[in-house]
Design an enzyme around this catalytic site. Structure first.
Site, PDB file in Angstrom:
ATOM      1  N   LEU A  31       0.770  -1.252   0.000  1.00  0.00           N
ATOM      2  CA  LEU A  31       0.000   0.000   0.000  1.00  0.00           C
ATOM      3  C   LEU A  31       0.797   1.296   0.000  1.00  0.00           C
ATOM      4  CD1 LEU A  31      -2.818  -1.015   2.545  1.00  0.00           C
ATOM      5  CD2 LEU A  31      -2.884  -1.121   0.038  1.00  0.00           C
ATOM      6  N   ASP A  32       2.125   1.240  -0.094  1.00  0.00           N
ATOM      7  CA  ASP A  32       2.889   2.496  -0.094  1.00  0.00           C
ATOM      8  C   ASP A  32       4.124   2.407  -0.981  1.00  0.00           C
ATOM      9  OD1 ASP A  32       3.226   5.165   0.573  1.00  0.00           O
ATOM     10  OD2 ASP A  32       4.255   4.748   2.455  1.00  0.00           O
ATOM     11  N   LEU A  33       3.950   1.869  -2.185  1.00  0.00           N
ATOM     12  CA  LEU A  33       5.073   1.790  -3.114  1.00  0.00           C
ATOM     13  C   LEU A  33       5.442   3.180  -3.592  1.00  0.00           C
ATOM     14  CD1 LEU A  33       4.126  -1.347  -5.166  1.00  0.00           C
ATOM     15  CD2 LEU A  33       6.179  -1.043  -3.812  1.00  0.00           C
ATOM     16  N   HIS A  37      10.939   3.975  -0.866  1.00  0.00           N
ATOM     17  CA  HIS A  37      10.822   2.706  -0.150  1.00  0.00           C
ATOM     18  C   HIS A  37      11.493   1.551  -0.886  1.00  0.00           C
ATOM     19  CE1 HIS A  37       7.091   4.232   2.223  1.00  0.00           C
ATOM     20  NE2 HIS A  37       8.216   4.779   2.620  1.00  0.00           N
TER      21      HIS A  37
END
Length: 172
Positions: A31-33, A37
């Site tokens: 959910l946070d590509l 990261h």
């Protein structure tokens, strides 16, 4: 970054996310590509910061918006309908960024800008992955990975994911 290198990184990224999506008993949605990261160690990608990841043990609803504008899928801002296709969007947004150095406008999908060296096939793959509506995206990261592998094979004659399992690292 060459299209071939971006496709190879995309194949690795799909492998990492597919690994998360196949965890038992509950799949993990990242959910946070976003580029911040993803760490590149030689030719190996590592994924960090699982702060907003979620185990999918049913329908996930968020009370607040999750993710980073320009990389997060539109459904992350409504908090409804989060699933594996949400991460497919994130991969598409990261591929688009690697190719163009542009961040997607939030909630709108892919703009018309692609570099001249980008093949029509690669543009179609990225556009489908980052489609604003989930039903227009690949059904899962495996389908996206296979499209990238097919593209790489047709352009280079080699499969860059031949040693994919050796290259997948998840850091959390």
């Amino acid at each position: 970054i060459s299209q071939e290198t971006i496709a190879a990184f995309g194949i690795q990224l799909c492998g990492i996310i597919e690994y998360l999506h196949n965890q038992k008993p509950y799949p993990i949605l990242y959910l946070d590509l976003k580029p911040e990261h993803i760490i590149l160690c030689g030719t190996q990608l590592k994924l960090i910061d699982f702060g907003i990841s979620a185990a999918k043990d049913g329908e996930i609803h968020a009370s607040n918006s999750w993710g980073t504008p320009g990389f997060a899928a539109p459904e992350q801002f409504t908090g409804c309908g989060l699933g594996t296709k949400t991460d497919v969007f994130g991969i598409g947004a990261v591929l688009y960024y690697m190719l163009t150095r542009e961040i997607l406008p939030p909630h709108s999908g892919i703009p018309g800008f692609f570099p001249k060296y980008c093949s029509h096939s690669f543009k179609k793959i990225i556009t489908k992955a980052a489609a604003p509506r989930p039903e227009k995206r690949y059904d899962n990261v495996k389908q996206l990975q296979e499209a990238l592998q097919k593209l790489s094979l047709s352009r280079t004659g080699t499969d860059p994911s031949a040693h994919l399992l050796e290259q997948i690292t998840v850091v959390g």
